[in-house]
Write an enzyme that holds these catalytic residues in place. Structure first.
Site, PDB file in Angstrom:
ATOM      1  N   ASP A 101       0.846  -1.200   0.000  1.00  9.74           N
ATOM      2  CA  ASP A 101       0.000   0.000   0.000  1.00  9.74           C
ATOM      3  C   ASP A 101       0.882   1.250   0.000  1.00  9.74           C
ATOM      4  O   ASP A 101       2.115   1.155  -0.020  1.00  9.74           O
ATOM      5  CB  ASP A 101      -0.955   0.004   1.203  1.00  9.74           C
ATOM      6  N   HIS A 142     -12.061   0.404  -8.290  1.00  9.49           N
ATOM      7  CA  HIS A 142     -13.202   1.323  -8.424  1.00  9.49           C
ATOM      8  C   HIS A 142     -12.821   2.768  -8.087  1.00  9.49           C
ATOM      9  O   HIS A 142     -13.610   3.681  -8.311  1.00  9.49           O
ATOM     10  CB  HIS A 142     -14.401   0.855  -7.601  1.00  9.49           C
TER      11      HIS A 142
END
Length: 352
Positions: free
Chosen positions: A219, A257
């Site tokens: 991340d 998304h």
């Protein structure tokens, strides 16, 4: 009568924000936890006593207004109410199937997600909805001066609220994945990299069920900086648009998304490069698959996300056809979509 129903719907929509605010209030006052600690339905005065005790305050709660909050949330089926008639009629409030999801110590609590979505910094973005329709401007940037990732990096308090919210849904999502996708996970040998894995909860949970898997949590630097040490999990920070750590399989949950089709294709191609097992390797994507004509469980929430995501990240939710087109453009020709009992579905994209 039909005209009155139409009028009623407008009134309900006008004040629907009150539902969210009352829910937020109940979480902040820890009403569900107070009831749960007694192990049975309790009186309004017992709830008030618990609120006072939790706040370490000498000031008594506003009991008349607390009763209104409870009456409202009982009507919304968040709490239950029944009356005991001894010398006087007393209302007893209990937990419903809904309020159990608000317990702070419940492994699958949605309380952190409610607090993040109803936070003033999050709510501010919605006031630019009209502006987004008119000119497609970045609404989060309009509200806060930078995009959500930059804002989270520069604001530790919001970053903590955001990370707590994301971590809170890990047990819910991973529980459904682990119970409904055993064959898809059991065949993985070697290393799995969780791309956009937050603080590492998902890959850690996966490794508990499949100890043969080696896990990498990948991340952004400001996220990894707050990630706890987890047994067997290797935390790596970086940029998904630059490169992704090598692995036999890639896991991505709620990442794509957030981005446009063009950016998603770039990420997916980086995923292809990262997969070392060219014969059996695959990407496991956990994302919403929209079906505007469906009226099944969670479909209303999926449609809410369809409005939310463009405002907060500039991305979008996608239909099954849109997912297949996107993955085809990134070079994946073999695609399988599996519906499971949570908001997103499992999308598998195979290298061959």
């Amino acid at each position: 009568m039909e005209s009155l129903r139409g009028q009623e719907q407008i009134w309900q929509l006008m004040f629907s924000f009150v539902d969210s605010m009352a829910l937020k209030c109940a979480i902040e006052l820890r009403i569900a936890d107070i009831i749960h600690s007694h192990g049975k339905p309790i009186t309004l005065s017992q709830i008030a006593s618990g609120i006072r005790s939790n706040s370490n305050s000498s000031i008594s709660p506003n009991i008349p207004y607390l009763s209104r909050i409870m009456r409202f949330l009982v009507r919304k089926n968040i709490f239950t109410e029944h009356q005991e008639d001894n010398d006087e009629v007393i209302s007893l409030y209990g937990l419903s199937d809904s309020s159990r999801w608000l317990l702070r110590d419940f492994k699958s609590s949605l309380a952190p997600m409610v607090l993040m979505q109803t936070h003033p910094l999050s709510m501010a973005v919605w006031h630019f909805l009209e502006d987004y329709v008119r000119n497609s401007s970045n609404t989060f940037e309009k509200a806060h001066g930078c995009n959500i990732w930059e804002f989270s990096s520069a604001n530790p308090d919001f970053n903590k609220i955001f990370n707590n919210a994301m971590a809170s849904i890990v047990p819910i999502y991973m529980g459904a994945v682990l119970s409904s996708y055993k064959d898809g996970l059991g065949c993985i040998k070697g290393t799995v990299v969780d791309v956009g894995g937050g603080t590492g909860g998902s890959i850690s949970e996966l490794m508990k069920y499949y100890p043969n898997i080696k896990g990498i949590n990948f991340d952004l630097p400001h996220v990894i900086a707050t990630a706890p040490a987890l047994d067997g999990v290797t935390h790596i920070s970086g940029d998904i648009f630059e490169s992704i750590p090598s692995a036999d399989a890639v896991l991505m949950k709620g990442v794509l998304h957030c981005f446009s089709d063009e950016k998603c294709v770039k990420v997916l191609r980086n995923c292809r490069k990262a997969i070392t097992d060219k014969k059996n390797g695959k990407i496991i994507i956990l994302e919403i698959v929209l079906d505007p004509t469906s009226n099944q469980i969670f479909d209303e929430t999926r449609m809410v996300y369809d409005l939310l995501i463009p405002l907060f990240s500039g991305g979008k939710e996608r239909t099954e056809l849109e997912w297949k087109r996107l993955l085809n453009e990134a070079g994946f020709t073999s695609i399988k979509i599996t519906k499971i009992p949570i908001i997103p579905a499992i999308i598998e994209a195979f290298l061959v």
